[in-house]
Design a protein around this motif. Structure first.
Motif, PDB file in Angstrom:
ATOM      1  N   LEU A 126       0.861  -1.186   0.000  1.00 19.62           N
ATOM      2  CA  LEU A 126       0.000   0.000   0.000  1.00 19.62           C
ATOM      3  C   LEU A 126       0.891   1.228   0.000  1.00 19.62           C
ATOM      4  O   LEU A 126       1.834   1.324   0.789  1.00 19.62           O
ATOM      5  N   ILE A 127       0.621   2.159  -0.896  1.00 26.18           N
ATOM      6  CA  ILE A 127       1.376   3.417  -0.902  1.00 26.18           C
ATOM      7  C   ILE A 127       0.396   4.580  -1.032  1.00 26.18           C
ATOM      8  O   ILE A 127      -0.519   4.542  -1.861  1.00 26.18           O
TER       9      ILE A 127
ATOM     10  N   SER B 243       4.544   3.602   3.033  1.00 23.86           N
ATOM     11  CA  SER B 243       5.238   4.695   2.367  1.00 23.86           C
ATOM     12  C   SER B 243       4.247   5.699   1.799  1.00 23.86           C
ATOM     13  O   SER B 243       3.076   5.366   1.543  1.00 23.86           O
ATOM     14  N   SER B 244       4.718   6.898   1.598  1.00 23.99           N
ATOM     15  CA  SER B 244       3.848   7.919   0.995  1.00 23.99           C
ATOM     16  C   SER B 244       4.674   8.894   0.170  1.00 23.99           C
ATOM     17  O   SER B 244       5.857   9.100   0.429  1.00 23.99           O
ATOM     18  N   VAL B 245       4.030   9.441  -0.849  1.00 22.77           N
ATOM     19  CA  VAL B 245       4.647  10.474  -1.684  1.00 22.77           C
ATOM     20  C   VAL B 245       3.677  11.649  -1.708  1.00 22.77           C
ATOM     21  O   VAL B 245       2.541  11.508  -2.169  1.00 22.77           O
TER      22      VAL B 245
ATOM     23  N   ILE C 258      10.304  -1.463   4.291  1.00 25.55           N
ATOM     24  CA  ILE C 258      10.601  -0.083   3.928  1.00 25.55           C
ATOM     25  C   ILE C 258       9.413   0.806   4.274  1.00 25.55           C
ATOM     26  O   ILE C 258       8.273   0.468   4.018  1.00 25.55           O
ATOM     27  N   ASP C 259       9.700   1.920   4.879  1.00 28.79           N
ATOM     28  CA  ASP C 259       8.665   2.901   5.195  1.00 28.79           C
ATOM     29  C   ASP C 259       9.262   4.230   4.773  1.00 28.79           C
ATOM     30  O   ASP C 259      10.028   4.844   5.502  1.00 28.79           O
ATOM     31  N   LYS C 260       8.944   4.638   3.555  1.00 31.44           N
ATOM     32  CA  LYS C 260       9.608   5.799   2.967  1.00 31.44           C
ATOM     33  C   LYS C 260       8.602   6.938   2.821  1.00 31.44           C
ATOM     34  O   LYS C 260       7.542   6.743   2.224  1.00 31.44           O
ATOM     35  N   LYS C 261       8.913   8.074   3.362  1.00 27.57           N
ATOM     36  CA  LYS C 261       8.024   9.222   3.206  1.00 27.57           C
ATOM     37  C   LYS C 261       8.722  10.242   2.309  1.00 27.57           C
ATOM     38  O   LYS C 261       9.708  10.859   2.714  1.00 27.57           O
ATOM     39  N   VAL C 262       8.243  10.346   1.089  1.00 22.71           N
ATOM     40  CA  VAL C 262       8.826  11.305   0.146  1.00 22.71           C
ATOM     41  C   VAL C 262       7.974  12.567   0.158  1.00 22.71           C
ATOM     42  O   VAL C 262       6.754  12.498  -0.007  1.00 22.71           O
TER      43      VAL C 262
END
Lengths: 337, 337
Positions: free
Chosen positions: B144-145, B157-159, B319-323
């Protein structure tokens, strides 16, 4: 004619609600086994023939309908999809959307994706010149319905507008405004029926009013604002400049208007312009562009209704329904002298 | 650090191409059984650990990615989806789209539909105030993103863009133009982070420049042209009329401008206006509306890249990436004095 037995008839005999009968037939887990058994036996005794919709529900299908459009970010296709959703959501269907970007290969990939997703039906506004991929859908017994951009195929229903009439009424309106040198901006390949038909309507209106059809007045391009500017630049290199433009796309019409303004050409006095699709921006007070309304919400609703009707019909009846809706001329400042 | 064995290492050992190794590992029918056996045995011997992407391909999943947006027919969401497609199509993924119409129930139905369609991942711009439905996706091990409209959730993660910065820079620009009575049209509920953050940025810019924040200058409404007209009517009933409007939606900004014009109020001299999103119509010469660009194509590409990176990582790494992308101020006629 023998009256078909419905779930309402079964409900009456058993003194239960139709919903209970429906749930029992669809193997709903909230219905007791005893009730299920009773309903099934009664249905069999009464020669109840489940319709396609019930069968689809029973078969554990996805309840998803796949919709393929050339592009999602126009009001036209957005509104069609809203119409489909409005009509199908209450029946428990959900809509998943793919865009083809007017690319035949992408459209074929979209079809694959939707088949893999086990959709219950595919509604498509096609950008394809071929039709093999549609045969594949039909072979898999997935209902297929065309809307807006169709292929003429036996056994496949379609919902379209009369694009010939749209092209004719736009051109006739320009003639009525006193224009005689009417150019046409074609926003797609003539192998796609809608663009072919709009052009034919344009041509016929000219002929009916004793105006010669000129090939150099027809510009083949794509539905983009920037292309509308280029098209006008091309037309104004001709010795005999046009006094009107019928564009098969509102985006092209807007680009044409911007280029005409940049050249200090008065709209509509020197060049009258009309687009096609009634995109919301054509109605902005600052623009006020004449256009042809295609009633996209209604087109979507109608497409959904054709599908529901097909589903409600017993399996051995084949429906091939061609719905053609009448477009409407909308006159605004860009063409009203 | 131990170097991970890749398909290139296996290819080198066997003196075949990496593509052959990949096909063999993915059980492609065009590879002979003998080659498959050899590749599999070598991979095992070399302790090759397939990445998530390979696993997904091997597991016979759909190769479809589900994307949920509030609405499809804006340039903003259309462009995000184009960015996602551009980035994922070359990897063999296809995009299916659902729209939530800003309705939490519809969004939950969309999620159900996409799970039923066996999508390999869900990318969502959420309109929900709750997050239970997202837990459900994660429990099913479906990546899920979030993009644009996110929920802050661990392990997801989120962008997004920096909406606070967007609100701040829009408001500061109006202050720089000499405006002091700056109203804010909020196009969505403050429980949705983007609208909350844009409003916070607006408030902070006022405070930083010694301007009082006034609640009666903040209008809560929805992103529609007609609502922009109503909002202006409401603001102009106040004793102290505003001299600028920061709208969190371009559609609202357009409606506001139309109503100001109808009242013969000069733009930008008497009231300066800035919108948000850089919808194409804001750039029409006839309108020229200042706005904040959110780089939607890049946002879509980035969302896709975060997903691909996640898939290429071995399964035991989370991975938990917040862009967060920086928005850009675009100054046009509606606010430039």
């Amino acid at each position: 004619m023998i009256k078909k037995v419905t779930i309402y008839d079964i409900a009456k005999v058993l003194n239960v609600t139709a919903a209970t009968v429906s749930r029992a037939l669809n193997n709903n887990k909230n219905i007791s086994e005893a009730t299920k058994k009773l309903v099934l036996e009664t249905a069999e005794k009464m020669n109840y023939e489940p319709n396609k919709l019930a069968l689809a529900l029973k078969s554990g299908k996805s309840n998803n309908i796949g919709v393929i459009v050339p592009r999602i970010n126009t009001n036209f296709f957005g509104s069609i999809i809203r119409g489909i959703e409005d009509e199908l959501n209450p029946s428990g269907y959900h809509i998943i959307i793919c865009q083809s970007h007017n690319d035949e290969t992408k459209e074929i990939n979209n079809i694959e994706s939707l088949i893999n997703s086990q959709v219950d039906a595919i509604f498509i506004s096609t950008s394809s010149k071929h039709s093999e991929q549609f045969e594949k859908i039909l072979k898999k017994n997935i209902p297929l319905i065309f809307f807006d951009r169709k292929k003429t195929m036996d056994g496949v229903s379609s919902v379209t507008i009369d694009d010939f009439a749209g092209g004719y009424m736009a051109t006739k309106h320009l003639i009525d405004q006193g224009c005689r040198k009417i150019a046409h901006l074609a926003s797609g390949d003539f192998k796609i029926e809608i663009f072919h038909d709009r052009h034919e309507g344009y041509k016929q209106a000219l002929i009916d009013h004793g105006i010669d059809y000129r090939e150099d007045y027809v510009i083949h391009t794509t539905s983009k604002i920037a292309e509308g500017k280029i098209a006008v630049a091309q037309l104004f290199e001709l010795d005999e400049k046009p006094d009107a433009i019928f564009s098969s796309s509102d985006f092209l019409a807007l680009g044409a208007i911007q280029e005409l303004k940049a050249r200090n050409i008065k709209i509509p006095e020197e060049v009258a312009v009309i687009g096609f699709a009634n995109e919301p921006f054509t109605n902005f007070e600052e623009l006020s562009i004449s256009t042809i309304d295609q009633f996209p919400v209604e087109m979507g609703q109608m497409t959904a209704r054709v599908f529901l009707e097909q589903m409600a019909t017993s399996q051995n009846i084949k429906i091939d329904k061609k719905v053609v809706m009448e477009p409407k001329l909308i006159i605004r400042k860009s063409s009203k002298k």
